[in-house]
Design a protein around this motif. Sequence first.
Motif, short mmCIF file in Angstrom:
data_model
loop_
_atom_site.label_atom_id
_atom_site.label_comp_id
_atom_site.label_asym_id
_atom_site.label_seq_id
_atom_site.Cartn_x
_atom_site.Cartn_y
_atom_site.Cartn_z
N CYS A 55 1.07 -1.17 0.01
CA CYS A 55 0.02 -0.10 0.07
C CYS A 55 0.79 1.05 -0.04
CB CYS A 55 -0.98 -0.07 1.25
SG CYS A 55 -2.42 -1.17 1.25
N GLY A 56 0.76 1.98 -0.88
CA GLY A 56 1.45 3.25 -0.92
C GLY A 56 2.54 3.10 -1.75
N ASP A 57 2.63 2.04 -2.70
CA ASP A 57 3.88 1.84 -3.42
C ASP A 57 3.56 2.19 -4.82
OD1 ASP A 57 6.10 0.76 -4.64
OD2 ASP A 57 5.85 -1.04 -3.88
N PRO A 58 4.30 2.99 -5.34
CA PRO A 58 3.84 3.57 -6.85
C PRO A 58 4.28 2.60 -7.68
CG PRO A 58 5.24 5.40 -5.78
CD PRO A 58 5.17 4.18 -4.75
N ALA A 59 5.10 1.73 -7.41
CA ALA A 59 5.54 0.50 -8.39
C ALA A 59 4.56 -0.53 -8.32
CB ALA A 59 7.02 0.02 -8.02
N LYS A 60 3.77 -0.77 -7.52
CA LYS A 60 2.61 -1.47 -7.23
C LYS A 60 1.57 -1.03 -8.04
CE LYS A 60 -0.11 -4.92 -4.83
NZ LYS A 60 -0.27 -5.94 -3.85
N ILE A 61 1.19 0.28 -7.66
CA ILE A 61 -0.10 0.88 -7.99
C ILE A 61 0.47 2.32 -8.65
CG2 ILE A 61 -2.32 1.79 -7.57
CD1 ILE A 61 -2.09 -0.03 -4.97
N PRO A 62 0.61 2.40 -9.86
CA PRO A 62 1.06 3.68 -10.74
C PRO A 62 -0.16 4.54 -10.95
CG PRO A 62 1.23 1.53 -12.05
CD PRO A 62 0.65 1.23 -10.86
N GLY A 63 0.17 5.98 -10.96
CA GLY A 63 -1.03 6.74 -11.27
C GLY A 63 -1.65 7.25 -10.09
N VAL A 64 -1.29 6.91 -8.75
CA VAL A 64 -1.86 7.32 -7.64
C VAL A 64 -0.96 8.32 -6.93
CG1 VAL A 64 -2.93 6.77 -5.38
CG2 VAL A 64 -3.49 5.20 -7.45
N ASP A 65 -1.47 9.42 -6.34
CA ASP A 65 -0.54 10.25 -5.82
C ASP A 65 -0.69 9.91 -4.06
OD1 ASP A 65 1.02 12.23 -4.53
OD2 ASP A 65 -0.42 13.86 -5.22
N HIS A 66 0.43 8.83 -4.02
CA HIS A 66 0.32 7.78 -2.44
C HIS A 66 0.82 8.86 -1.38
CE1 HIS A 66 -0.58 3.96 -4.41
NE2 HIS A 66 0.52 4.51 -5.40
N SER A 67 1.63 9.77 -1.84
CA SER A 67 2.11 10.71 -0.44
C SER A 67 1.24 11.72 -0.32
CB SER A 67 3.35 11.41 -1.14
OG SER A 67 3.12 12.39 -2.21
N GLU A 68 0.28 12.07 -1.11
CA GLU A 68 -1.04 12.89 -0.68
C GLU A 68 -2.15 12.49 -0.29
OE1 GLU A 68 -0.88 16.48 -0.31
OE2 GLU A 68 1.09 16.01 -0.29
N GLN A 69 -2.25 11.15 -0.32
CA GLN A 69 -3.58 10.48 -0.08
C GLN A 69 -3.94 10.56 1.57
OE1 GLN A 69 -3.71 6.14 -0.51
NE2 GLN A 69 -5.68 6.42 -1.60
N ILE A 70 -3.22 10.56 2.32
CA ILE A 70 -3.40 10.62 3.79
C ILE A 70 -3.63 12.09 4.05
CG2 ILE A 70 -2.50 10.39 6.23
CD1 ILE A 70 -1.33 7.71 5.40
N PRO A 71 -2.64 12.86 3.65
CA PRO A 71 -3.06 14.42 4.03
C PRO A 71 -4.31 14.92 3.38
CG PRO A 71 -0.77 14.28 3.18
CD PRO A 71 -1.43 12.92 3.05
N ARG A 72 -4.77 14.31 2.22
CA ARG A 72 -6.18 14.79 1.77
C ARG A 72 -7.28 14.34 2.60
NH1 ARG A 72 -3.89 13.84 -3.50
NH2 ARG A 72 -4.53 11.76 -3.63
N LEU A 73 -7.10 12.91 3.31
CA LEU A 73 -8.13 12.49 4.10
C LEU A 73 -7.89 12.92 5.34
CD1 LEU A 73 -10.27 10.00 4.03
CD2 LEU A 73 -8.43 8.61 4.73
#
Length: 138
Positions: free
Chosen positions: A25-43
Amino acid sequence: MISKRSGRAAAEAPCRVTVCRGCCCGDPAKIPGVDHSEQIPRLRAALAGAAPVRASECLDVCDQANVVVVQPSAAGRAAGGRPVWLGLVNDDDALADIASWIRAGGPGLAEPPGVLDLYAITVSRRVREGLEGQPPGR
């Protein structure tokens, strides 16, 4: 010294949100195209004042990355609400739906938006209990 919460404070305990940020979870290599670093701050911003959001090490449901767990408030638990596990939470619309549901009361108090049914996952008792801080097998 740790003090016990008053009965009133316990009754007002809000929902809690746990976002997996382990091995997958949060790994751009596994799930590309998602801004993982901003997901928690947005929530966190969407839930400011309504529910705390914390990151967790691997929740052991790697095939469902990114995983979010919504634990009911004290009132929600008293009304029968139980933790809700959501998987494949990889877009801003899902985060907005989760935040909207929690602001409406969350598990036990408000029906989740129908679209969240698509994200709901079932996990083993060992995994569920691990998140709640209980030893596996109890």
